[in-house]
Write an enzyme that holds these catalytic residues in place. Structure first.
Site, PDB file in Angstrom:
ATOM      1  CB  THR A  42       3.989   8.408  34.118  1.00  0.00           C
ATOM      2  OG1 THR A  42       2.687   8.905  34.483  1.00  0.00           O
ATOM      3  CG2 THR A  42       3.873   7.661  32.802  1.00  0.00           C
ATOM      4  CE1 TYR A  56       0.884   5.975  33.860  1.00  0.00           C
ATOM      5  CE2 TYR A  56       0.146   6.022  31.638  1.00  0.00           C
ATOM      6  CZ  TYR A  56       0.537   6.540  32.708  1.00  0.00           C
ATOM      7  OH  TYR A  56       0.809   8.051  32.786  1.00  0.00           O
ATOM      8  CB  SER A  89       2.302  13.757  40.462  1.00  0.00           C
ATOM      9  OG  SER A  89       1.734  14.011  39.104  1.00  0.00           O
ATOM     10  CB  THR A 122       3.463  14.650  33.640  1.00  0.00           C
ATOM     11  OG1 THR A 122       2.473  14.040  33.325  1.00  0.00           O
ATOM     12  CG2 THR A 122       5.067  14.140  33.172  1.00  0.00           C
ATOM     13  CG  ASP A 123      -1.634  13.874  36.345  1.00  0.00           C
ATOM     14  OD1 ASP A 123      -1.103  13.960  35.244  1.00  0.00           O
ATOM     15  OD2 ASP A 123      -2.304  13.275  36.939  1.00  0.00           O
ATOM     16  CE  LYS A 195       0.410  15.875  31.562  1.00  0.00           C
ATOM     17  NZ  LYS A 195       0.164  14.710  32.361  1.00  0.00           N
ATOM     18  CD  GLU A 316     -11.420  43.559  31.996  1.00  0.00           C
ATOM     19  OE1 GLU A 316     -12.698  43.530  31.954  1.00  0.00           O
ATOM     20  OE2 GLU A 316     -10.729  44.244  31.259  1.00  0.00           O
TER      21      GLU A 316
END
Length: 359
Positions: A42, A56, A89, A122-123, A195, A316
């Site tokens: 981005t 975008y 990304s 950023t992904d 994120k 667990e």
């Protein structure tokens, strides 16, 4: 007479320019040398209008245009740029990671490179950061930076984020702190950051353990440091690797069955991270499939989809009996990265458990 005056003025101007050039060169010599490696995202994106902040097109602006858009960075560093990839990304792959890591290690081995900034979507930024945190072999700063708004948007966050990232990468304060993420005037460590919001500019957080510091007034301020081993302290070396082992993530939910696990194992996965509910719990319909996969040689890591907290070994599930690995407090996506690198060294679950307790 007029000729003599003109000649004298020209000589004075030449002398002034010579002194000025020397002063500029001296100033440049004092500045750190920072290389920007651009991968798209981005921060290099464009929208149809100045109010387009979703929908975008990512990865359309080249590295030189990014640098030219923030001329202020030339006051804080001698900056050069390379376009390593130009992708959104979500398309980041193991092959991209290997290429990027190798280039970083080569650059950081050069005396004329003091730090590196990586512009990134950023992904998957947090995943790239953690991968590099485990394989970069230098104490010199490596800083990842992105933006939540494209370069054409009103109040685009990319320029100030890039400016701050360059300052951080060129600072002595960042040396030896592992791979860092600089966004929203904050400094986060690669291992803990994630994120946390789909669209807001304050999305990158280490919500459980906290950020490392701030960038304010052109200076980084650190308040804590990462204690897990990283960079030069790790046992992982990717310089001679051309491929990483296949490791997949299986996500747990109510009424989950074995279909995804069986399919991932059939696809050739050498490792499987189970993003379990709660404290990494194994639903009854899933446990036999995971056990069968382990008997076929697949390494199983119990992680949690919760987002915070330690997955307790033998909590667990009886990890000793099942020969599973407990994923500590790594997110499933970061547990996948560590397991991939672990499998380049060993297939011993005891050794891999040691690595999860170390990194």
């Amino acid at each position: 007479m007029q000729f003599q005056k003109t000649k004298h003025a020209a000589a004075s101007l030449f002398a002034f320019l010579f002194v000025l050039s020397g002063a500029v060169q001296a100033q440049q010599a004092k500045l750190p040398n920072v290389t920007i490696l651009a991968t798209g995202g981005t921060i290099a994106g464009t929208g149809a209008t100045s109010t387009t902040t979703v929908g975008y097109t990512a990865a359309t602006v080249g590295v030189q245009a990014l640098i030219q858009a923030v001329p202020e960075i030339t006051r804080v560093a001698n900056v050069s740029g390379e376009q390593v990839f130009q992708i959104a990304s979500e398309n980041m792959s193991n092959e991209h990671w290997l290429t990027l890591a190798k280039r970083i290690n080569v650059l950081l081995g050069q005396a004329n490179v003091d730090g590196i900034v990586i512009t990134h979507g950023t992904d998957t930024l947090e995943e790239t950061a953690y991968f590099l945190n485990l394989v970069v072999k230098s104490k010199k700063p490596v800083v990842l930076v992105g933006s939540m708004r494209p370069s054409t948007a009103l109040s685009a966050d990319g320029p100030i984020n890039l400016y701050n990232a360059v300052q951080l990468a060129g600072s002595q304060e960042a040396v030896g702190r592992g791979v860092l993420v600089a966004m929203n005037d904050q400094i986060n460590g690669a291992r803990d950051v994630t994120k946390s919001n789909t669209t807001t500019t304050d999305t990158f957080k280490a919500s459980e353990l906290g950020m490392l510091g701030y960038i304010q007034g052109g200076k980084p301020y650190f308040y804590r440091t990462a204690t897990r081993r990283h960079t030069v302290e790790t046992e992982f070396d990717v310089m001679n690797l051309s491929v990483l082992p296949q490791v997949e993530v299986a996500y747990a939910h109510a009424n989950v069955g074995p279909v995804a696990i069986d399919a991932l194992v059939a696809s050739g996965a050498r490792g499987l991270v189970h993003a379990g509910v709660g404290n990494g719990s194994l639903p009854a319909k899933v446990r036999p499939a995971l056990s069968a996969a382990r008997k076929k040689g697949v390494i199983i890591v119990r992680s949690a989809r919760v987002g915070q907290g330690i997955v307790a070994r033998n909590g667990e599930a009886n990890d000793d009996e099942l020969d599973f690995v407990a994923g500590d407090n790594l997110s499933p996506q970061k547990a996948r990265i560590l397991l991939m690198l672990a499998l380049t060294k060993t297939s011993s679950t005891k050794e891999i458990q040691r690595m999860f307790s170390t990194y």
